[in-house]
Design an enzyme around this catalytic site. Structure first.
Site, mmCIF file in Angstrom:
data_model
loop_
_atom_site.group_PDB
_atom_site.id
_atom_site.type_symbol
_atom_site.label_atom_id
_atom_site.label_comp_id
_atom_site.label_asym_id
_atom_site.label_seq_id
_atom_site.Cartn_x
_atom_site.Cartn_y
_atom_site.Cartn_z
ATOM 1 N N ARG A 159 0.823 -1.219 0.000
ATOM 2 C CA ARG A 159 0.000 0.000 0.000
ATOM 3 C C ARG A 159 0.852 1.263 0.000
ATOM 4 O O ARG A 159 0.589 2.213 -0.730
ATOM 5 C CB ARG A 159 -0.961 -0.038 1.209
ATOM 6 N N LYS A 195 2.699 25.319 -4.231
ATOM 7 C CA LYS A 195 1.450 24.726 -3.745
ATOM 8 C C LYS A 195 1.570 23.207 -3.739
ATOM 9 O O LYS A 195 0.845 22.497 -4.452
ATOM 10 C CB LYS A 195 0.271 25.198 -4.620
ATOM 11 N N LYS A 205 4.727 39.088 -4.254
ATOM 12 C CA LYS A 205 3.352 38.814 -4.666
ATOM 13 C C LYS A 205 2.421 39.937 -4.210
ATOM 14 O O LYS A 205 2.845 40.889 -3.547
ATOM 15 C CB LYS A 205 2.904 37.462 -4.113
ATOM 16 N N GLU A 250 4.937 39.852 -9.107
ATOM 17 C CA GLU A 250 3.599 39.542 -9.617
ATOM 18 C C GLU A 250 2.867 40.844 -9.934
ATOM 19 O O GLU A 250 2.828 41.754 -9.109
ATOM 20 C CB GLU A 250 2.817 38.761 -8.547
ATOM 21 N N ASP A 290 -0.464 37.765 -13.564
ATOM 22 C CA ASP A 290 -1.471 36.977 -12.891
ATOM 23 C C ASP A 290 -2.857 37.209 -13.462
ATOM 24 O O ASP A 290 -3.338 38.342 -13.536
ATOM 25 C CB ASP A 290 -1.472 37.308 -11.394
#
Lengths: 285, 285, 285, 285, 285, 285
Positions: A105, A140, A172, A202, A223
């Site tokens: 597994r 992410k 950002k 960004e 973006d």
């Protein structure tokens, strides 16, 4: 094991494999296998793809079985990055039957997740294969598995963005908002950055982009811009920085985004939403 | 922090949070934030849902920000298990701006994955909410994150199957194949199992099911059976064991499977293929 | 090393062995051995029982010596679970003399504790060997060594109760007291428990037992009842649940308790008060 | 928590407490408590001695409850080293009921083992309290718990022998056997030892003792000698070294051994065979 | 503690502090302090510079004392980066006397090493303060302490080169030798590098430099070149890449090297050979 | 690997090596090497001294390369403690070229630091080689590396003082100041110390020395005394305790200090200020 995945040393993989196995073994070990399989039984099995896609994570699978029982041998029929079809035998494992079952597994969990990422990356990369645009992942990633997932993206044909917060500067929206000034933030970053540290910013609008380009940075993250806006942006940048598009990227939109002429398209979904790759262990005798 | 998620003590969460943050901080820490944000700036932000769904992982998010800077406060507008809409403010965080920015991505990575699992679980659970059938997860979890993901399934309205290999016996196809005899394997397991250990057996056919029920077990896993076959299986079992269906389960098929009368439906996709829940951190002042 | 103790994978043992050795080595290592034994001296020794009993922990002893020096060979004359007499040679070890001496105490500490547990378990198990009653351990284990001690109980002929708080539900006196209602607690547990989780309830009186049996549970823990009361309890249960007796169990009382007809007798002393098994390392040339 | 046990800093205790709790919590946490106790219930309980003896390990118990839930308060009615009777309330704990129940077993496991060691040590120490002879422990401690057990010996009135292999030199029978020469081994050790390292030699006969005393060492370990032989040995040493007796020590023999005039009596059983101290947690409201 | 060293989160420092303290505490703790200082004595002390220089590591010192005893307060008279003279009181600590003494050596070891690095860095930085050239450290750091040492370099006025092998590409002599071709290696690197990864190449000769500049890279490492050669190199590069000099740098040579016009001078000695900064803890009442 | 450094078992070295490598590998591994070196290239290199001195740390270097790639062989031309000249080939390593390059820096960092310590120790030891005085290190070691550095001192010809706070009692100025009485502190320590624990006291004046000698201790630390005062001190002690000088020791002063007749000279600089030993890896084909 040959260490044939560029960039992922044994030392980064082994502790994750051991952590995963301990999580599954608990205190008492694999009760089912102990109860049903004689200790001295030797057996073999195949790892078999149940869908088409790109395989990634074979090193992890091999390490898993060997951590359970060093007597298990792991023979690979394909290597990481190979395309497989439904039914392709990926690897043949042989050794003490208890070890094969106990490791099954966890080994499949690694292969399923990492091949899932490689497969999804490959789909995006293939969609723009004739264009110069590259497909990149983001930060992410699944907490604790970033090294493995970044590697799976490479295996699938993508490239890696930053590994961590310390290897590049990416200003950002929230940095700009909290700093209070786009130009101010960019100038502070340029003053601070070491000579080996790239700076990316960004931007949400072409005005912001123009403001940034007046100062000059290594890369701009465009973006959530529509393809036409992206084209405009690429013109504004005019080769003075790398252009990266993000936001609203899926297999239907990627072609238009790439054709806008950006250098990179970064996609969080590669690592945070790739469906599991279906792969199973089949008894082989 | 109130420890308000039943079953997930701080002690199981804290090391995972720290591991995730170290993975992101590297050696040099968050260069972007250091470079662009004054050390003494205090700021605030909201965690805002970008889609509808079920929130899970707030404890992890709170632990993340507090591990970055103990001065950050974390105010919850919802609790784990609450349904949210696109735009719902989930939590308000306030404190040193650098800490808010440094913790942002890791906190969102936890929330995105765990709320994604809770949201998908909720969809399946809702589809059969009027029936007695329960939705269960499997051991197909992300390596190293099983405790968190099992918890997210509970939050979403599902129930947990085995946590690890040592808390119940589940005889699967490969155990039977390597043992060589279905009855033999089941009898061995019954002889071995402690008095607090339940035994479940996976069967692919009704013949296998009858063979198992003659010996008697606590539960049967009916693998990849059509609804009609499942109905037949439920009749054969006749309340003598818990019936669990698995294989080929999706939101289109689950209703028919549940209506076949099984007690449980287990779904690997809950943990291995739940799409990320879209959530962001928005500057609030 | 053959992994011949069912249920205790290398992965669970190795970190404990390393922790024990580091605790003993400190910063400077084994000063006595360095000072008195030439580096290139090869020697051999026997591990010899100094009392009769049941051996457990040979894997730990072997792992200890090999962690000190991989060149040491460890030949077993008996296997875990074998009965030995005073003077029985249990194993023969050979290799660099320094390694033999540095590993001696830690290896013997493992063997002494685990064989002590196996030996005590065996005494209880033997006392009721002709009866169907089983001897079980509890969670009263040495902090950090539960996996090893549970295994030693199995080796000695006992069975394992719960491994941890997450693998079964056992409602004890304090749960009932804090909940405020025996029936309420049991009903809550039944509503909460997953389909693979057994439920046991501790009762002190026959009235409590009747209350529990009306609701129905998997097992009842009959605490501190006299043999006559136990007989009565067994009658009340009438095969509808497993019966487990605990409290006041010693080698003088166990026979009467078992003859009362309970299925299990659980004994904390197996793991918390087993005297050390006397075993030594004798120079062999 | 006041750090009131000399010599055992928080830093040495905390990781052991966490390891013990994780071992007990597994992946899913305390199912029983979650199932039966409301999340917001506050309760209190007493830790109550079920036998007479010496308490040790209160810091560990407090750390355990606080690691489970920082909101739990732990009020001590006695301190480590105090003698208690059957029924003595040792501590009062108050806080979230779930935390009290989840921490109960681990806290009691620490108290039971460490108070058991302190109680046994106290019995030996009391038996020779009017004599100058001291009671010492050995390195026959439970793997991974040496720091706690050495401390419990101090609490019970004993003194500590070596903590680890690097803080003193103790030449034992096997060192001599493998070296091949008693005098040779002792001379090598004297040449090697740093100026802050004491040297002790184990001898079995008075001839060996004389051989050692001609060279001169800091201490001699007189192994398995009858009281008369010990008296002779003490005369031979004549104050030139510390005399330590070991072997065959129990509560019947210790008085005669001490009266032979040795400075120390070391007893492995203090740490390897102390019966658990009986202590329980009683619901208090 | 205010987290006032940009870039070094608590999470990176705490485990190192704990590891250092455990290394010093052993199993038995601080025997001297336990033996000589009453448990309830409160005392205070000053950390006092014994030489002039730049202070670094105050966070580590504070964390050390607080890890020993959370009741200790740590008041700073200076902050990291401040210049101090012989006799400057750097910090005042107050609390349980035992904790002050137990933490003393570890706290001073951190301060001595890190202030030593900051002080040496400052000397080099000051020597070229009127020039645009920056002083950079290398990866020649103490194993396990890289994050702390990189930070001390920043505190002393230097800048950081690569943190780790994954945050930039630096092709050195051995890469070129093993690859077999300078141009080949550089081209491979350019093809491989992600868009956020800078590439630097080490060259020993002007010919190599010209070869590299034809391909184009972000930076060149001019190794062991005399000032005149460096001047020539700077001319060749002509602003197309960052120029970094290394090799043979000391306080006598640095001025000439900087005046050659290079952008950076990197110095391994900053971290591998900085003499300890002399600082002591003086009893204050 | 032969474990040929007395006193430093593999178990103490391996975790430090792994920690050092992980620190250098980050998440992405060695980008430069992956980018420039073919995966299947086998190569070899020499570790070559760039200065004269004493080699220490070869085990660490070997462990580093083998942790990167187990296929690398490490052949030693010298052993720890050997004197080498500029240009001496210290070891030959062969294997996958990527592994050689990835391990290079960490291996050299270990060798540079530890050989630096051994080399400096050797200089001091050599300066007094004809006298009975020994050179000792202190606890002023690099946090987390004490075991390695103490070992390097031994390799260089020095002896080790205390390893940790629990292996001897050393009453220093601050203990006396906080206790309030020199005699009081010494008497407390004598009452507390176990029979295997030596006691040393630091004194600044001959009056203090006389006060200590009236009580009697194992050793005295004569701090910052001029050679004439040391001579007087040695006379006062008159062989009743070991005499250790410290403070103001350098290569110009050590001879006079030793000739004052002290038994030991302890020098913090051995471990806290030893300049790095210059050693490099040269491509060999």
């Amino acid at each position: 094991m040959t260490q044939n995945i560029p960039g992922l040393p044994l030392l980064l993989m082994a502790p994750i494999v051991e952590q995963a196995l301990r999580e599954d073994l608990g205190i008492g070990g694999d009760l089912t296998t102990i109860a049903t399989i004689p200790e001295d039984l030797v057996s073999s099995a195949d790892l078999v793809a149940r869908q088409e896609g790109i395989i990634a994570g074979l090193d992890l699978a091999e390490l898993t079985f060997r951590a359970v029982d060093p007597l298990i041998t792991f023979e690979r029929w394909v290597t990481d990055g190979d395309a497989v079809s439904k039914g392709t035998k990926v690897a043949h494992i042989k050794g003490p039957a208890r070890g094969l079952l106990t490791g099954e597994r966890v080994a499949l969990n690694f292969l399923g997740r990492l091949s899932g990422i490689a497969t999804l990356t490959h789909k995006f990369a293939k969609a723009v294969a004739d264009l110069p645009t590259q497909i990149a992942c983001t930060r992410k990633t699944t907490p604790t598995l970033r090294s493995l997932e970044k590697q799976a993206v490479r295996v699938g044909g993508g490239v890696n963005h930053r590994y961590a917060l310390d290897d590049a500067i990416l200003i950002k929206d929230n940095h700009i908002a909290m700093n209070g000034s786009l130009s101010g933030a960019v100038k502070s970053a340029k003053a601070f950055a070491g000579h080996m540290t790239k700076i990316e910013v960004e931007v949400d609008t072409l005005d912001q982009l123009r403001e940034v380009m007046e100062i000059g940075v290594d890369a701009v993250l465009l973006d959530n811009m529509a393809p036409e806006t992206l084209k405009e942006a690429v013109k504004i940048v005019a080769g003075r920085a790398i252009t990266e598009a993000s936001g609203g990227v899926n297999l239907s939109t990627i072609r238009a985004i790439a054709e806008a002429g950006v250098d990179m398209i970064s996609i969080g979904a590669l690592t945070h939403s790739a469906p599991n790759f279906d792969i199973a262990m089949d008894f082989a005798g």
